[in-house]
Design a protein around this motif. Structure first.
Motif, PDB file in Angstrom:
ATOM      1  N   TYR A  81      -5.041  -4.349  -4.610  1.00  0.00           N
ATOM      2  CA  TYR A  81      -3.991  -4.284  -5.617  1.00  0.00           C
ATOM      3  C   TYR A  81      -4.131  -5.461  -6.577  1.00  0.00           C
ATOM      4  N   HIS A  82      -3.666  -5.228  -7.802  1.00  0.00           N
ATOM      5  CA  HIS A  82      -3.745  -6.254  -8.828  1.00  0.00           C
ATOM      6  C   HIS A  82      -2.681  -7.323  -8.574  1.00  0.00           C
ATOM      7  N   THR A  83      -3.066  -8.590  -8.641  1.00  0.00           N
ATOM      8  CA  THR A  83      -2.137  -9.686  -8.372  1.00  0.00           C
ATOM      9  C   THR A  83      -1.761 -10.394  -9.663  1.00  0.00           C
ATOM     10  N   ASP A  84      -0.529 -10.168 -10.134  1.00  0.00           N
ATOM     11  CA  ASP A  84       0.015 -10.912 -11.257  1.00  0.00           C
ATOM     12  C   ASP A  84       1.193 -11.736 -10.738  1.00  0.00           C
ATOM     13  N   ASN A  85       1.931 -12.366 -11.650  1.00  0.00           N
ATOM     14  CA  ASN A  85       3.021 -13.240 -11.213  1.00  0.00           C
ATOM     15  C   ASN A  85       4.104 -12.479 -10.448  1.00  0.00           C
ATOM     16  N   LEU A  86       4.436 -11.276 -10.912  1.00  0.00           N
ATOM     17  CA  LEU A  86       5.459 -10.482 -10.228  1.00  0.00           C
ATOM     18  C   LEU A  86       4.974 -10.062  -8.843  1.00  0.00           C
ATOM     19  N   MET A  87       3.694  -9.688  -8.738  1.00  0.00           N
ATOM     20  CA  MET A  87       3.153  -9.303  -7.436  1.00  0.00           C
ATOM     21  C   MET A  87       3.123 -10.499  -6.491  1.00  0.00           C
ATOM     22  N   ARG A  88       2.804 -11.673  -7.025  1.00  0.00           N
ATOM     23  CA  ARG A  88       2.827 -12.878  -6.192  1.00  0.00           C
ATOM     24  C   ARG A  88       4.243 -13.161  -5.697  1.00  0.00           C
ATOM     25  N   ASP A  89       5.240 -12.913  -6.545  1.00  0.00           N
ATOM     26  CA  ASP A  89       6.630 -13.080  -6.114  1.00  0.00           C
ATOM     27  C   ASP A  89       6.964 -12.114  -4.975  1.00  0.00           C
ATOM     28  N   SER A 141       0.817  -1.200   0.000  1.00  0.00           N
ATOM     29  CA  SER A 141       0.000   0.000   0.000  1.00  0.00           C
ATOM     30  C   SER A 141       0.857   1.259   0.000  1.00  0.00           C
ATOM     31  N   ALA A 142       1.991   1.197   0.718  1.00  0.00           N
ATOM     32  CA  ALA A 142       2.885   2.355   0.769  1.00  0.00           C
ATOM     33  C   ALA A 142       3.562   2.618  -0.566  1.00  0.00           C
ATOM     34  N   MET A 143       3.564   1.609  -1.462  1.00  0.00           N
ATOM     35  CA  MET A 143       4.128   1.760  -2.808  1.00  0.00           C
ATOM     36  C   MET A 143       3.041   2.229  -3.768  1.00  0.00           C
ATOM     37  N   ASP A 144       2.250   3.153  -3.335  1.00  0.00           N
ATOM     38  CA  ASP A 144       1.093   3.635  -4.085  1.00  0.00           C
ATOM     39  C   ASP A 144       1.478   4.028  -5.509  1.00  0.00           C
ATOM     40  N   LYS A 145       0.685   3.528  -6.482  1.00  0.00           N
ATOM     41  CA  LYS A 145       0.822   3.842  -7.904  1.00  0.00           C
ATOM     42  C   LYS A 145       2.047   3.210  -8.575  1.00  0.00           C
ATOM     43  N   LYS A 146       2.793   2.377  -7.851  1.00  0.00           N
ATOM     44  CA  LYS A 146       3.916   1.665  -8.476  1.00  0.00           C
ATOM     45  C   LYS A 146       3.426   0.351  -9.072  1.00  0.00           C
ATOM     46  N   THR A 147       4.048  -0.080 -10.160  1.00  0.00           N
ATOM     47  CA  THR A 147       3.700  -1.346 -10.797  1.00  0.00           C
ATOM     48  C   THR A 147       4.263  -2.494  -9.974  1.00  0.00           C
ATOM     49  N   SER A 148       3.778  -3.707 -10.246  1.00  0.00           N
ATOM     50  CA  SER A 148       4.287  -4.879  -9.536  1.00  0.00           C
ATOM     51  C   SER A 148       5.774  -5.071  -9.794  1.00  0.00           C
TER      52      SER A 148
END
Length: 294
Positions: free
Chosen positions: A255-263, A135-142
Protein backbone atom coordinates in the motif's frame (compact mmCIF):
# COMPACT_ATOMS: atom_id res chain seq x y z
CA UNK A 1 1.54 -22.40 24.39
CA UNK A 2 1.27 -20.66 27.76
CA UNK A 3 -2.41 -20.19 28.49
CA UNK A 4 -4.07 -19.78 31.88
CA UNK A 5 -7.35 -21.66 31.87
CA UNK A 6 -8.49 -19.89 35.02
CA UNK A 7 -9.19 -16.91 32.76
CA UNK A 8 -11.84 -18.90 30.86
CA UNK A 9 -15.43 -17.90 31.59
CA UNK A 10 -17.75 -20.37 33.36
CA UNK A 11 -19.24 -22.92 31.00
CA UNK A 12 -16.15 -23.22 28.82
CA UNK A 13 -15.63 -26.70 27.39
CA UNK A 14 -12.09 -27.02 28.77
CA UNK A 15 -13.35 -26.32 32.31
CA UNK A 16 -16.20 -28.84 32.18
CA UNK A 17 -15.12 -32.48 32.41
CA UNK A 18 -18.55 -33.71 31.34
CA UNK A 19 -18.46 -31.63 28.14
CA UNK A 20 -14.83 -32.44 27.46
CA UNK A 21 -15.41 -36.20 27.74
CA UNK A 22 -18.80 -36.35 26.07
CA UNK A 23 -19.29 -38.17 22.77
CA UNK A 24 -19.55 -35.92 19.71
CA UNK A 25 -22.83 -35.66 17.84
CA UNK A 26 -21.27 -36.98 14.63
CA UNK A 27 -18.60 -39.50 13.69
CA UNK A 28 -18.24 -38.38 10.06
CA UNK A 29 -16.83 -34.88 10.51
CA UNK A 30 -14.61 -33.10 8.00
CA UNK A 31 -10.96 -33.87 8.66
CA UNK A 32 -9.61 -30.33 8.82
CA UNK A 33 -10.66 -26.70 9.36
CA UNK A 34 -8.44 -23.84 8.19
CA UNK A 35 -9.52 -20.63 9.90
CA UNK A 36 -7.94 -17.34 10.92
CA UNK A 37 -7.70 -13.71 10.00
CA UNK A 38 -9.14 -12.22 6.85
CA UNK A 39 -6.38 -11.74 4.22
CA UNK A 40 -3.97 -14.01 6.11
CA UNK A 41 -3.47 -16.77 3.55
CA UNK A 42 -6.24 -19.21 4.51
CA UNK A 43 -7.34 -19.61 0.89
CA UNK A 44 -3.77 -20.22 -0.28
CA UNK A 45 -3.12 -22.89 2.33
CA UNK A 46 -6.40 -24.59 1.50
CA UNK A 47 -5.55 -24.60 -2.19
CA UNK A 48 -2.08 -26.02 -1.49
CA UNK A 49 -3.44 -28.87 0.64
CA UNK A 50 -6.04 -29.64 -1.99
CA UNK A 51 -3.23 -30.74 -4.29
CA UNK A 52 -2.38 -33.57 -1.88
CA UNK A 53 -3.45 -36.98 -3.14
CA UNK A 54 -5.10 -37.81 0.20
CA UNK A 55 -6.99 -34.53 0.66
CA UNK A 56 -9.63 -32.98 -1.55
CA UNK A 57 -10.91 -29.44 -1.11
CA UNK A 58 -14.37 -28.20 -2.02
CA UNK A 59 -15.48 -25.24 -4.15
CA UNK A 60 -11.94 -24.71 -5.38
CA UNK A 61 -13.17 -22.65 -8.32
CA UNK A 62 -14.75 -20.03 -6.04
CA UNK A 63 -11.61 -17.94 -5.44
CA UNK A 64 -11.63 -16.45 -1.89
CA UNK A 65 -14.79 -18.45 -1.14
CA UNK A 66 -13.07 -21.77 -1.78
CA UNK A 67 -13.71 -24.27 0.99
CA UNK A 68 -16.27 -22.16 2.85
CA UNK A 69 -19.74 -23.46 3.84
CA UNK A 70 -20.43 -20.98 6.70
CA UNK A 71 -21.96 -23.89 8.64
CA UNK A 72 -20.32 -23.14 12.01
CA UNK A 73 -21.18 -19.44 12.01
CA UNK A 74 -23.92 -17.37 13.58
CA UNK A 75 -27.23 -17.74 11.81
CA UNK A 76 -26.30 -20.99 10.02
CA UNK A 77 -25.51 -23.55 12.72
CA UNK A 78 -28.34 -26.07 13.25
CA UNK A 79 -30.36 -24.43 10.45
CA UNK A 80 -28.68 -26.67 7.89
CA UNK A 81 -29.04 -30.39 8.47
CA UNK A 82 -25.90 -32.43 9.02
CA UNK A 83 -26.77 -34.56 6.01
CA UNK A 84 -26.92 -31.46 3.82
CA UNK A 85 -23.67 -30.14 5.32
CA UNK A 86 -21.84 -33.43 4.73
CA UNK A 87 -23.02 -33.47 1.12
CA UNK A 88 -20.51 -30.69 0.41
CA UNK A 89 -17.59 -33.06 1.05
CA UNK A 90 -16.32 -36.10 -0.85
CA UNK A 91 -16.51 -39.46 0.85
CA UNK A 92 -13.67 -41.21 -0.97
CA UNK A 93 -10.80 -39.12 0.50
CA UNK A 94 -10.17 -36.81 3.44
CA UNK A 95 -11.59 -33.33 3.12
CA UNK A 96 -12.09 -30.18 5.14
CA UNK A 97 -13.30 -26.62 5.27
CA UNK A 98 -11.79 -23.15 5.13
CA UNK A 99 -13.52 -20.36 7.03
CA UNK A 100 -12.39 -16.97 8.29
CA UNK A 101 -15.71 -16.29 10.04
CA UNK A 102 -15.29 -19.25 12.39
CA UNK A 103 -12.29 -17.63 14.06
CA UNK A 104 -14.27 -14.65 15.36
CA UNK A 105 -17.62 -16.39 15.94
CA UNK A 106 -17.78 -16.84 19.72
CA UNK A 107 -19.80 -20.07 19.62
CA UNK A 108 -17.81 -21.71 16.80
CA UNK A 109 -15.27 -23.68 18.90
CA UNK A 110 -18.02 -25.01 21.16
CA UNK A 111 -20.19 -25.93 18.18
CA UNK A 112 -17.28 -27.65 16.46
CA UNK A 113 -16.33 -29.61 19.57
CA UNK A 114 -19.98 -30.52 20.21
CA UNK A 115 -20.27 -31.82 16.65
CA UNK A 116 -16.88 -33.43 16.11
CA UNK A 117 -15.05 -33.80 19.42
CA UNK A 118 -11.38 -34.65 18.95
CA UNK A 119 -11.75 -36.06 15.46
CA UNK A 120 -10.81 -32.90 13.58
CA UNK A 121 -7.83 -30.56 13.38
CA UNK A 122 -7.89 -26.75 13.24
CA UNK A 123 -5.22 -24.51 11.70
CA UNK A 124 -5.31 -20.80 12.55
CA UNK A 125 -3.43 -18.29 10.37
CA UNK A 126 -2.69 -14.88 11.89
CA UNK A 127 -1.32 -11.88 10.01
CA UNK A 128 0.08 -8.62 11.40
CA UNK A 129 -3.20 -6.94 12.41
CA UNK A 130 -2.13 -3.54 11.07
CA UNK A 131 -1.44 -4.91 7.60
CA UNK A 132 -4.56 -7.06 7.78
CA UNK A 133 -6.74 -4.04 8.65
CA UNK A 134 -5.38 -1.98 5.75
CA UNK A 135 -5.54 -4.91 3.32
CA UNK A 136 -9.20 -5.47 4.20
CA UNK A 137 -9.85 -1.83 3.17
CA UNK A 138 -9.10 -2.81 -0.42
CA UNK A 139 -9.26 0.09 -2.93
CA UNK A 140 -9.94 2.71 -0.23
CA UNK A 141 -7.78 5.84 -0.06
CA UNK A 142 -5.62 6.62 2.96
CA UNK A 143 -8.10 9.35 3.91
CA UNK A 144 -10.98 6.87 3.80
CA UNK A 145 -9.01 4.33 5.84
CA UNK A 146 -8.21 6.89 8.52
CA UNK A 147 -11.84 8.02 8.69
CA UNK A 148 -13.07 4.42 8.97
CA UNK A 149 -10.50 3.70 11.66
CA UNK A 150 -11.79 6.64 13.71
CA UNK A 151 -15.35 5.29 13.39
CA UNK A 152 -14.29 1.75 14.27
CA UNK A 153 -12.45 2.88 17.39
CA UNK A 154 -15.41 4.94 18.59
CA UNK A 155 -17.80 2.06 18.02
CA UNK A 156 -15.57 -0.48 19.72
CA UNK A 157 -15.06 1.76 22.77
CA UNK A 158 -18.82 2.21 23.04
CA UNK A 159 -19.43 -1.56 22.89
CA UNK A 160 -16.83 -2.20 25.57
CA UNK A 161 -18.50 0.32 27.87
CA UNK A 162 -21.94 -1.13 27.20
CA UNK A 163 -20.82 -4.67 28.03
CA UNK A 164 -18.82 -3.48 31.06
CA UNK A 165 -15.90 -5.71 30.13
CA UNK A 166 -12.22 -4.92 30.36
CA UNK A 167 -10.61 -6.76 27.46
CA UNK A 168 -7.12 -5.73 28.48
CA UNK A 169 -7.40 -7.97 31.56
CA UNK A 170 -9.80 -10.67 30.37
CA UNK A 171 -8.39 -11.84 27.04
CA UNK A 172 -10.48 -15.02 26.99
CA UNK A 173 -13.83 -13.20 26.98
CA UNK A 174 -15.28 -13.27 23.49
CA UNK A 175 -17.59 -10.37 22.70
CA UNK A 176 -20.78 -12.17 21.75
CA UNK A 177 -22.17 -9.43 19.53
CA UNK A 178 -21.15 -10.85 16.18
CA UNK A 179 -23.98 -9.29 14.19
CA UNK A 180 -22.87 -5.84 15.36
CA UNK A 181 -19.15 -6.44 15.13
CA UNK A 182 -18.85 -8.20 11.79
CA UNK A 183 -18.57 -4.82 10.11
CA UNK A 184 -16.02 -3.52 12.62
CA UNK A 185 -12.68 -4.22 10.98
CA UNK A 186 -10.76 -3.57 14.22
CA UNK A 187 -12.37 -6.46 16.06
CA UNK A 188 -11.07 -9.03 13.56
CA UNK A 189 -7.49 -8.20 14.53
CA UNK A 190 -7.79 -8.57 18.30
CA UNK A 191 -6.41 -12.07 18.03
CA UNK A 192 -5.80 -12.60 21.75
CA UNK A 193 -9.55 -12.55 22.43
CA UNK A 194 -10.44 -14.89 19.59
CA UNK A 195 -7.60 -17.35 20.20
CA UNK A 196 -8.30 -17.46 23.94
CA UNK A 197 -11.92 -18.29 23.16
CA UNK A 198 -10.74 -21.23 21.04
CA UNK A 199 -8.32 -22.41 23.72
CA UNK A 200 -11.12 -22.29 26.30
CA UNK A 201 -13.43 -24.40 24.15
CA UNK A 202 -11.34 -26.69 21.95
CA UNK A 203 -8.49 -29.10 22.80
CA UNK A 204 -5.17 -27.27 22.31
CA UNK A 205 -3.45 -30.36 20.89
CA UNK A 206 -5.85 -30.12 17.94
CA UNK A 207 -4.90 -26.50 17.17
CA UNK A 208 -1.96 -25.22 15.12
CA UNK A 209 -1.31 -21.48 14.91
CA UNK A 210 0.65 -20.27 11.87
CA UNK A 211 2.17 -16.83 11.45
CA UNK A 212 1.05 -15.48 8.08
CA UNK A 213 4.27 -13.58 7.37
CA UNK A 214 6.33 -16.71 8.01
CA UNK A 215 3.98 -18.66 5.75
CA UNK A 216 4.60 -16.09 3.03
CA UNK A 217 8.40 -16.18 3.51
CA UNK A 218 8.84 -19.93 3.99
CA UNK A 219 5.84 -21.46 2.25
CA UNK A 220 7.42 -24.84 1.62
CA UNK A 221 8.58 -25.30 5.22
CA UNK A 222 5.24 -24.25 6.68
CA UNK A 223 3.33 -26.46 4.28
CA UNK A 224 5.36 -29.50 5.29
CA UNK A 225 4.83 -28.58 8.96
CA UNK A 226 1.08 -28.44 8.33
CA UNK A 227 1.13 -31.85 6.65
CA UNK A 228 2.95 -33.30 9.66
CA UNK A 229 0.37 -31.75 12.02
CA UNK A 230 -2.56 -33.26 10.14
CA UNK A 231 -0.65 -36.54 9.65
CA UNK A 232 -0.58 -36.54 5.89
CA UNK A 233 2.43 -37.84 3.99
CA UNK A 234 4.78 -34.92 3.18
CA UNK A 235 5.09 -33.76 -0.42
CA UNK A 236 8.13 -34.90 -2.31
CA UNK A 237 10.42 -32.00 -3.18
CA UNK A 238 9.34 -32.16 -6.82
CA UNK A 239 5.65 -32.07 -5.89
CA UNK A 240 6.27 -29.32 -3.36
CA UNK A 241 7.95 -27.13 -5.98
CA UNK A 242 4.99 -27.56 -8.31
CA UNK A 243 2.38 -26.90 -5.63
CA UNK A 244 4.02 -23.81 -4.14
CA UNK A 245 5.25 -22.16 -7.33
CA UNK A 246 2.45 -23.03 -9.73
CA UNK A 247 -0.76 -23.82 -7.95
CA UNK A 248 -1.54 -20.72 -5.90
CA UNK A 249 0.77 -17.85 -5.08
CA UNK A 250 -0.07 -16.00 -1.89
CA UNK A 251 0.92 -12.34 -2.25
CA UNK A 252 0.39 -9.65 0.34
CA UNK A 253 -0.60 -6.39 -1.31
CA UNK A 254 1.54 -3.33 -0.82
CA UNK A 255 0.00 0.00 0.00
CA UNK A 256 1.05 3.57 -0.65
CA UNK A 257 2.37 5.35 2.46
CA UNK A 258 1.56 9.05 2.72
CA UNK A 259 1.10 11.21 5.82
CA UNK A 260 -2.52 10.13 6.33
CA UNK A 261 -1.58 6.46 5.95
CA UNK A 262 1.25 6.91 8.44
CA UNK A 263 -1.28 8.41 10.87
CA UNK A 264 -3.52 5.37 10.39
CA UNK A 265 -0.59 2.98 10.90
CA UNK A 266 0.48 4.77 14.10
CA UNK A 267 -3.10 4.71 15.36
CA UNK A 268 -3.42 1.00 14.64
CA UNK A 269 -0.03 0.37 16.25
CA UNK A 270 -1.20 2.06 19.44
CA UNK A 271 -4.51 0.16 19.44
CA UNK A 272 -3.16 -3.36 18.80
CA UNK A 273 0.09 -3.27 20.76
CA UNK A 274 -1.25 -4.55 24.10
CA UNK A 275 -3.44 -7.19 22.47
CA UNK A 276 -0.46 -8.42 20.44
CA UNK A 277 1.59 -8.69 23.62
CA UNK A 278 -1.10 -10.92 25.14
CA UNK A 279 -1.05 -13.08 22.01
CA UNK A 280 2.75 -13.37 22.00
CA UNK A 281 2.67 -14.44 25.65
CA UNK A 282 0.08 -17.13 24.85
CA UNK A 283 1.99 -18.50 21.87
CA UNK A 284 5.50 -17.93 23.26
CA UNK A 285 6.31 -15.98 20.11
CA UNK A 286 9.58 -14.04 19.97
CA UNK A 287 8.91 -10.37 19.18
CA UNK A 288 12.33 -10.07 17.50
CA UNK A 289 11.32 -12.77 15.01
CA UNK A 290 7.70 -11.75 14.44
CA UNK A 291 7.58 -8.15 13.26
CA UNK A 292 4.37 -6.96 14.90
CA UNK A 293 3.96 -4.05 17.35
CA UNK A 294 4.27 -5.28 20.93
Amino acid sequence: MDFHYNTCPPGSVMLDAAKLNSNPLHDDCPFLFIIGAHRAGTTSLYQYLSRHSDFRGIRLDKGPLAGDTYHFTTGRYRRLSWERYKSFFPTSVLSGEKSINMFITCEAPRWLFESCGRSTKVIILLRNPIKRYISAMDKKTSQEILAQLFTDRQWYSKLKQETKMNYQNIPSTCLNLYNQLNTNNLYYGIYSIHLANWLCNFPPENLLVVNSEEFNRSTSDILQQVLEFVRLVPFTQHKLDIVVNVTYNYQQKRYHTDNLMRDAINNLDEFYRSYNRQLFDMLLWNSSLVDWPV
